[in-house]
Motif scaffolding. Structure first.
Motif, short mmCIF file in Angstrom:
data_model
loop_
_atom_site.label_atom_id
_atom_site.label_comp_id
_atom_site.label_asym_id
_atom_site.label_seq_id
_atom_site.Cartn_x
_atom_site.Cartn_y
_atom_site.Cartn_z
N PHE A 1 0.82 -1.23 0.00
CA PHE A 1 0.01 0.08 0.06
C PHE A 1 0.81 1.35 -0.02
CE2 PHE A 1 -4.34 1.06 2.36
CZ PHE A 1 -4.68 1.39 1.13
N HIS B 1 0.70 5.26 0.74
CA HIS B 1 0.18 6.60 0.79
C HIS B 1 1.19 7.66 0.49
CE1 HIS B 1 -2.99 4.39 2.70
NE2 HIS B 1 -3.67 5.53 2.90
N GLU C 1 -1.57 11.68 6.95
CA GLU C 1 -2.29 12.31 5.82
C GLU C 1 -3.54 12.72 6.18
OE1 GLU C 1 -2.06 9.27 6.94
OE2 GLU C 1 -4.25 8.53 7.08
N TRP C 2 -3.88 12.82 7.60
CA TRP C 2 -5.00 13.62 8.17
C TRP C 2 -4.58 14.81 8.63
CZ3 TRP C 2 -10.26 12.04 9.59
CH2 TRP C 2 -10.84 10.74 8.75
N HIS D 1 -5.97 11.32 -2.08
CA HIS D 1 -6.44 11.02 -0.80
C HIS D 1 -7.34 12.09 -0.50
CE1 HIS D 1 -6.11 9.57 3.33
NE2 HIS D 1 -5.82 8.63 2.70
N HIS D 2 -7.99 12.06 1.00
CA HIS D 2 -9.07 12.74 1.40
C HIS D 2 -8.70 14.44 1.02
CE1 HIS D 2 -9.95 9.06 2.81
NE2 HIS D 2 -9.51 9.26 4.31
N TYR E 1 -5.83 3.67 -5.06
CA TYR E 1 -6.69 4.09 -4.21
C TYR E 1 -7.07 5.41 -4.52
CZ TYR E 1 -7.48 6.35 0.64
OH TYR E 1 -8.07 6.92 1.50
N TRP F 1 -9.39 0.67 -5.36
CA TRP F 1 -9.55 0.52 -3.74
C TRP F 1 -10.14 2.04 -3.19
CZ3 TRP F 1 -8.55 1.11 1.45
CH2 TRP F 1 -8.36 0.21 2.25
N ASP G 1 -11.96 4.68 -0.75
CA ASP G 1 -12.02 5.05 0.77
C ASP G 1 -12.67 6.25 0.87
OD1 ASP G 1 -11.16 4.42 3.32
OD2 ASP G 1 -9.49 5.55 2.84
N PHE G 2 -13.75 6.44 1.73
CA PHE G 2 -14.34 5.35 2.70
C PHE G 2 -15.78 5.80 2.76
CE2 PHE G 2 -14.76 7.58 6.88
CZ PHE G 2 -13.38 8.40 6.99
N ARG H 1 -15.52 -0.67 0.38
CA ARG H 1 -15.59 0.54 1.02
C ARG H 1 -16.69 1.85 0.63
NH1 ARG H 1 -10.27 2.00 4.64
NH2 ARG H 1 -10.07 -0.07 5.58
N GLU I 1 -9.00 -3.09 8.96
CA GLU I 1 -7.71 -2.27 9.01
C GLU I 1 -7.08 -2.20 10.17
OE1 GLU I 1 -9.14 1.69 7.36
OE2 GLU I 1 -7.70 2.67 8.75
N CYS J 1 -5.17 -4.20 5.82
CA CYS J 1 -4.36 -2.99 5.37
C CYS J 1 -3.74 -2.80 6.88
CB CYS J 1 -4.93 -1.80 4.76
SG CYS J 1 -6.42 -1.25 5.30
N TRP K 1 -0.42 6.30 7.72
CA TRP K 1 -0.37 5.81 6.49
C TRP K 1 0.65 6.82 5.73
CZ3 TRP K 1 -2.61 1.28 6.04
CH2 TRP K 1 -3.81 0.99 6.84
C1 GLC Z 1 -8.63 5.26 6.68
C2 GLC Z 1 -7.95 6.48 6.56
C3 GLC Z 1 -6.90 6.82 5.54
C4 GLC Z 1 -6.32 5.66 5.13
C5 GLC Z 1 -7.07 4.26 5.15
C6 GLC Z 1 -6.49 3.05 4.76
O1 GLC Z 1 -9.73 4.94 5.94
O2 GLC Z 1 -9.17 7.60 6.29
O3 GLC Z 1 -6.38 7.69 5.72
O4 GLC Z 1 -6.01 5.84 3.78
O5 GLC Z 1 -7.70 4.18 6.11
O6 GLC Z 1 -7.25 2.05 4.83
#
Ligand code: GLC
Length: 443
Positions: free
Chosen positions: A38, A40, A51-52, A99-100, A138, A197, A199-200, A231, A253, A274, A281
Motif C-alpha cells: 500500500f 500513501h 495524511e489526516w 487522498h481525502h 486508491y 480501492w 475509501d471510505f 468501502r 484495518e 491493511c 499511513w
Molecule cells: C482510513 C483513513 C485513511 C487511510 C485508510 C487506509 O480510512 O481515512 O487515511 O488511507 O484508512 O485503509
C-alpha cells in the motif's frame, strides 16, 4: 429421506459455486498473491504529520496550500519502489491517486488541483507493471478540497465545526459528477488496472449517496476483470458474497480478524487487512514506532491462516523516498518469504483449529505448521496421525521426525512432529521468527 438429501447436496454446491464462480475467476491471482504494498503518497508528506493533517489541524484549503506549493518529489523513482516491493515478496501494489485532501497525483483533466510536473500515477503503474506486479489505485470518495463537498456539519471535513462555512451552499450533484468523472479517467486512461480501492463511507455518506451502483457498473464496464474493495458500502465491513454486495473483498484495518470472514451462508469471503509499518499511513517524521519484522511476518501468516491478504503500507517522504526503516523491514520480510513462500502464496485456512504454538496454512495436500511462539520439543496435531504422510522443515528441507512421546497418548491418533530424533533433546528451531513444517497429507 437420506437419498433425497444426498440428491440435493450436490445441486446446492453447484448453485453456490456458480454464484461465486465469476468473482472467483477474477480473484484467483489476488488470492494466490496474498501480500501487497500500500502506498500513501501526497502533499501531506510535506508537513509530515500524517495524511489526516488537514482534518486534525482544521486547516482551510488556503492554509494547506503552502504544502501543495512545496510538494516537489525530486527523488520520486517508482522503479525503486517496485524493485523493493518485489524483493519483499509482494505481488501487487495499491497507490493513492487522490487522498481525502483532494490533491491528485495524476493528470486529471477535471481539476487543476494536481501535481503538474509529472503524472506520478502513470509512472507508478508503468514501473510496477514492468516488475511483473499487479497494480491498484486508491481513490478517496471524500474530498476536502472540492467546493461542493459538504463542509460545515459533515462528520469528517476539516471545516466541519467552522461557523464561517455554515451558510455555504454545496451542489452535491456537481461533486458526484466530478467523482464519477475522475474515476472514469482512472479506469479509461491508464491501461489495465487490477484493483480499485475506494475509501471510505461513513454515516449516511455511503452506498447510493455516492451513486455507488452506477459507479461500480461504470468501472466494471471498462475493466471487467477489476477487483473492488467494499468501502463504498456503509459499515466498512460490507457483506461480500451477499446479493447486494458492491465489492469483491472486505477490508479490515490495523487488525486481523479472529476467524476467516464469512458471508451469511457461512462461506469464507475474500478479505484483506491493511496495515501500517509505524502508526501512520502518510509520512510522519516523528512516528518512529516501527513494527518488528517478526510482527509483520506473524501478521502475514495470521492473515493467510484465515484465507486473507495483507496490504502493507509505506509512506514515502516529501522527496519521494520510502523511509529507511520501512525498507529494512520489507527486505527482511522478503528474505523470510524467499525461504518460506510456499507456506504463504496460494495458501489459505486449514480446516484444523488454531494451535497453541502458532498457525496453520494449507494449500491442497500440503499443510504448513507455523511455529510462531517460543516453544520446546514437539508440536502436536491432534487426531491427525492417520492423515500425515511425512513432514520436513520448509526452510532447509530437513526431514522432521514424527514420533509419539513416551508420555503422550498413543491412543488418540495424535501426530507429534519434532525437528530431530531423539525428541527429548532440545533442538533450536532453525528460524526463531517462524519455523515452518511442511506436512504432506495422504491423498
Ligand atoms: C482510513 C483513513 C485513511 C487511510 C485508510 C487506509 O480510512 O481515512 O487515511 O488511507 O484508512 O485503509
Amino acid at each position: 429421506m437420506k437419498k433425497i438429501a444426498l440428491l440435493f447436496l450436490p445441486l446446492w454446491i453447484v448453485s453456490v459455486n456458480s454464484l461465486f464462480a465469476q468473482a472467483d475467476n477474477r480473484l484467483a491471482w489476488w488470492q494466490e498473491a496474498r501480500f501487497g504494498m500500500f502506498i500513501h503518497f501526497g502533499a501531506y508528506a510535506v508537513p509530515a504529520r500524517g495524511e489526516w493533517v488537514k482534518n486534525r489541524e482544521n486547516l482551510t484549503t488556503q492554509q494547506y496550500q503552502k504544502y501543495i506549493d512545496a510538494f516537489n518529489p525530486t527523488d520520486y523513482d517508482p522503479k525503486k519502489w517496485a524493485k523493493l516491493a518485489k524483493q519483499a515478496g509482494m505481488k501487487y501494489a495499491v497507490m493513492t491517486a487522490k487522498h481525502h485532501d483532494g490533491y491528485c497525483l495524476y493528470d486529471s483533466k477535471l481539476t487543476d488541483y494536481k501535481y503538474k510536473q509529472r503524472d506520478l500515477i502513470r509512472e507508478f503503474l508503468d514501473a510496477f507493471r514492468a516488475e511483473g506486479l499487479k497494480v491498484g489505485l486508491y481513490y478517496s470518495v471524500l474530498d476536502w478540497h472540492h467546493p461542493d463537498y459538504p463542509h460545515y456539519g459533515d462528520m469528517m471535513h476539516p471545516q466541519r465545526d467552522n461557523p464561517a462555512f455554515k451558510d455555504t451552499k454545496h451542489n452535491w450533484d456537481n461533486y458526484l459528477t466530478y467523482l464519477h468523472g475522475q474515476v472514469r479517467e482512472l479506469v479509461t486512461g491508464y491501461g489495465k488496472i487490477d484493483v480499485m480501492w475506494f475509501d471510505f463511507s461513513y454515516g449516511d455518506m455511503k452506498g447510493e449517496k455516492w451513486k455507488a451502483k452506477e459507479l461500480v457498473g461504470m468501472v466494471r464496464k471498462h475493466q471487467p476483470h477489476i477487483i473492488l474493495n467494499n468501502r463504498l458500502m456503509g459499515d466498512g465491513t460490507g457483506k461480500i458474497g451477499d446479493a447486494n454486495a458492491l465489492g469483491d473483498f472486505e477490508t479490515p484495518e490495523q487488525g486481523v480478524p479472529e476467524e476467516p470472514r464469512r458471508n451469511a451462508a457461512g462461506a469464507i469471503v475474500p478479505w484483506e487487512t491493511c496495515l501500517t509499518l509505524n502508526n501512520n499511513w502518510g509520512y510522519h517524521a516523528n512516528d518512529q514506532q516501527w513494527k518488528s519484522t517478526e510482527l509483520v511476518i506473524h501478521s502475514l501468516v495470521n492473515c493467510v491462516s484465515k484465507s486473507g491478504n495483507l496490504l502493507l503500507n509505506v509512506g514515502p517522504d516529501a522527496k519521494g523516498n520510502i523511509p529507511a526503516q520501512s525498507v529494512e523491514i520489507l527486505q527482511e520480510v522478503g528474505e523470510w518469504l524467499q525461504r518460506n513462500g510456499a507456506s504463504i502464496y496460494g495458501c489459505g485456512a486449514s480446516p484444523l483449529p488454531k494451535p497453541a504454538w502458532g498457525r496453520f496454512t494449507q494449500k491442497g495436500g500440503k499443510l504448513y505448521a507455523h511455529v510462531l511462539h517460543p516453544h520446546i520439543g514437539h508440536i502436536n496435531i491432534k487426531d491427525y496421525q492417520d492423515k500425515v504422510l511425512q513432514a520436513k522443515v520448509l526452510t532447509n528441507g530437513t526431514e522432521a521426525y514424527i514420533e509419539n512421546t513416551w508420555w503422550g497418548d498413543p491412543t488418540t491418533n495424535n501426530v507429534y512432529i519434532n525437528i530431530q530424533k531423539p525428541t527429548y533433546q532440545h533442538y533450536n528451531l532453525p528460524d526463531l521468527t517462524d519455523t515452518v513444517y511442511e506436512i504432506e497429507l495422504k491423498k
